[in-house]
Design a protein around this motif. Structure first.
Motif, short mmCIF file in Angstrom:
data_model
loop_
_atom_site.label_atom_id
_atom_site.label_comp_id
_atom_site.label_asym_id
_atom_site.label_seq_id
_atom_site.Cartn_x
_atom_site.Cartn_y
_atom_site.Cartn_z
N TRP A 64 -8.05 -0.83 5.06
CA TRP A 64 -8.31 -1.28 6.42
C TRP A 64 -7.92 -2.75 6.58
CZ3 TRP A 64 -8.94 1.98 10.16
CH2 TRP A 64 -9.56 3.22 9.92
N VAL A 65 -8.18 -3.54 5.55
CA VAL A 65 -7.79 -4.95 5.59
C VAL A 65 -6.27 -5.08 5.69
CG1 VAL A 65 -7.83 -7.14 4.33
CG2 VAL A 65 -9.84 -5.65 4.31
N PHE A 66 -5.56 -4.28 4.89
CA PHE A 66 -4.10 -4.34 4.92
C PHE A 66 -3.55 -3.88 6.26
CE2 PHE A 66 -4.66 -3.22 0.18
CZ PHE A 66 -4.99 -4.53 -0.12
N PHE A 67 -4.15 -2.84 6.83
CA PHE A 67 -3.71 -2.37 8.15
C PHE A 67 -3.91 -3.46 9.21
CE2 PHE A 67 -4.72 2.30 6.96
CZ PHE A 67 -3.51 2.40 6.29
N LEU A 73 -4.00 -6.63 8.70
CA LEU A 73 -3.04 -7.70 8.43
C LEU A 73 -1.69 -7.37 9.06
CD1 LEU A 73 -2.69 -10.39 6.88
CD2 LEU A 73 -1.91 -9.04 4.93
N SER A 74 -1.24 -6.11 8.85
CA SER A 74 0.03 -5.70 9.45
C SER A 74 -0.07 -5.65 10.97
CB SER A 74 0.44 -4.33 8.90
OG SER A 74 0.85 -4.44 7.55
N PHE A 75 -1.20 -5.19 11.47
CA PHE A 75 -1.40 -5.12 12.92
C PHE A 75 -1.34 -6.52 13.53
CE2 PHE A 75 -4.11 -5.00 16.70
CZ PHE A 75 -3.50 -3.97 17.40
N GLY A 76 -1.96 -7.48 12.86
CA GLY A 76 -1.87 -8.86 13.33
C GLY A 76 -0.44 -9.36 13.34
N GLY A 77 0.34 -8.96 12.33
CA GLY A 77 1.74 -9.33 12.31
C GLY A 77 2.52 -8.73 13.46
N LEU A 94 3.75 -8.32 4.21
CA LEU A 94 2.67 -8.53 3.25
C LEU A 94 1.68 -7.37 3.31
CD1 LEU A 94 1.28 -10.33 1.17
CD2 LEU A 94 0.13 -11.50 3.08
N GLY A 95 1.30 -6.96 4.51
CA GLY A 95 0.38 -5.83 4.63
C GLY A 95 0.96 -4.55 4.07
N VAL A 96 2.25 -4.31 4.33
CA VAL A 96 2.92 -3.11 3.81
C VAL A 96 2.94 -3.14 2.29
CG1 VAL A 96 5.16 -1.96 3.62
CG2 VAL A 96 4.32 -2.70 5.85
N ALA A 97 3.33 -4.27 1.72
CA ALA A 97 3.44 -4.37 0.27
C ALA A 97 2.08 -4.21 -0.42
CB ALA A 97 4.06 -5.72 -0.11
N LEU A 98 1.06 -4.84 0.13
CA LEU A 98 -0.27 -4.75 -0.47
C LEU A 98 -0.81 -3.32 -0.38
CD1 LEU A 98 -1.92 -8.04 0.86
CD2 LEU A 98 -1.23 -7.53 -1.50
N ASN A 99 -0.59 -2.66 0.75
CA ASN A 99 -1.07 -1.28 0.88
C ASN A 99 -0.34 -0.35 -0.06
OD1 ASN A 99 -2.58 0.90 2.35
ND2 ASN A 99 -0.48 1.53 2.79
N ALA A 100 0.98 -0.50 -0.18
CA ALA A 100 1.76 0.35 -1.08
C ALA A 100 1.33 0.16 -2.53
CB ALA A 100 3.25 0.05 -0.92
N ALA A 101 1.14 -1.11 -2.93
CA ALA A 101 0.72 -1.38 -4.30
C ALA A 101 -0.67 -0.83 -4.57
CB ALA A 101 0.76 -2.89 -4.56
N TYR A 102 -1.57 -1.00 -3.62
CA TYR A 102 -2.94 -0.50 -3.78
C TYR A 102 -2.97 1.03 -3.86
CZ TYR A 102 -7.94 0.11 -2.84
OH TYR A 102 -9.26 0.47 -2.92
N SER A 103 -2.21 1.70 -2.98
CA SER A 103 -2.17 3.16 -2.99
C SER A 103 -1.58 3.69 -4.29
CB SER A 103 -1.37 3.67 -1.79
OG SER A 103 -1.95 3.26 -0.58
#
Length: 294
Positions: free
Chosen positions: A121-124, A126-130, A269-278
């Motif tokens: 949710w944090v990563f989403f 972050l991307s939404f803010g972008g 950044l949000g995309v990369a963090l979410n992909a790495a976390y998943s």
């Protein structure tokens, strides 16, 4: 190394970005007329490919409700999106549409019972803010078309969840075929009442390309959602913002300030963090449940 689902999503996003350019270059034609040509070509491509692959075009009986649901919601999303694409700057219209991954993941909680972890949710966000920074303050966007753009993103989220509910039961081309079966009759009726003749070979060539890019985008996106969980790949759709910025500048002279580039960085950044976390979560071994002796 990227998963197969991620690779499919990246190819789909590139094809969709090129489709956006074609639609924008055809701004003198009604959106539903472009949709008619685009969907008719995709329908023919899908049917021929299904015949060559010896795959039954109508799908399995237990999947037909989801196929029709996917076709209907996908058609509504497309019609609304094309209207906003032709009435807004390219980057703004595409940015609003890229809210779809957020709606996809949120709706997936209720429709396919997929879990979204707190950090995601944090990563989403972050991307939404972008996305909001990339969009910026644009007085050319009316409240009506902003609402239509958001509605298009919601319908896209419903459409992708319908794909996920089918899992791998259906061939990707069958799913694509059903989308065209819904939208072609509707757009054809519009064309009969409001026909505008395309101008020269350039228009006809662009209309042909809309069909080709549509087919590539839909097939690859369908494969992506069949191959991976929604939350792990849906945010890769945000990379289309980069295509929109670059192509908007190249073809339409759209320029952007520092906030837009900061927004790009937040999206990535949000995309990369979410992909790495998943990826990390998927590699963790399942917990072992020990049996208690009676």
């Amino acid at each position: 190394m990227l998963s197969s689902g991620a690779r499919y999503m990246l190819l789909s996003t590139l094809a969709f970005a090129l489709l956006n350019v074609c639609v924008k270059l055809l701004a003198h034609l009604p959106p539903l007329e472009i949709i008619f040509f685009r969907s008719t070509l995709s329908l023919l491509f899908s049917y021929v490919a299904l015949r060559q692959a010896a795959v039954a075009p109508w799908g399995q009986p237990r999947s037909r409700w989801h196929l029709v649901s996917r076709g209907t919601t996908g058609a509504l999303a497309l019609v609304l999106y094309f209207y906003t694409l032709q009435t807004m700057p390219l980057a703004s219209a595409v940015t609003i549409q890229y809210l779809a991954p957020i709606f996809t993941s949120v709706l997936g909680i209720f429709l396919v019972k997929e879990k979204v972890r707190p950090w995601q949710w944090v990563f989403f966000l972050l991307s939404f803010g972008g996305v909001l920074l990339v969009k910026g303050v644009d007085t050319r966007i009316t409240p009506l078309y902003l609402a239509l753009g958001v509605a298009s993103a919601v319908f896209s989220g419903l459409s992708y969840n319908a794909i996920r509910r089918m899992g791998g039961r259906e061939h990707p081309l069958v799913i694509v075929l059903y989308s065209q079966l819904v939208v072609v009759p509707f757009s054809a009726a519009y064309c009969l009442l409001h026909w505008t003749t395309p101008l020269g070979w350039q228009d006809w060539g662009l209309l042909l390309l809309t069909g080709i890019f549509t087919q590539l985008s839909q097939v690859y996106k369908t494969k992506a959602y069949q191959a991976a969980p929604l939350a792990s790949i849906s945010s890769l759709d945000y990379l289309g913002v980069l295509y929109a910025l670059g192509l908007g500048y190249t073809f339409f002279g759209e320029t952007f300030g520092l906030p837009s580039y900061l927004g790009m960085a937040l999206v990535l950044l949000g995309v990369a963090l979410n992909a790495a976390y998943s990826y990390r979560q998927a590699r963790q071994p399942a917990p072992v449940v020990e049996e208690v002796a009676a």
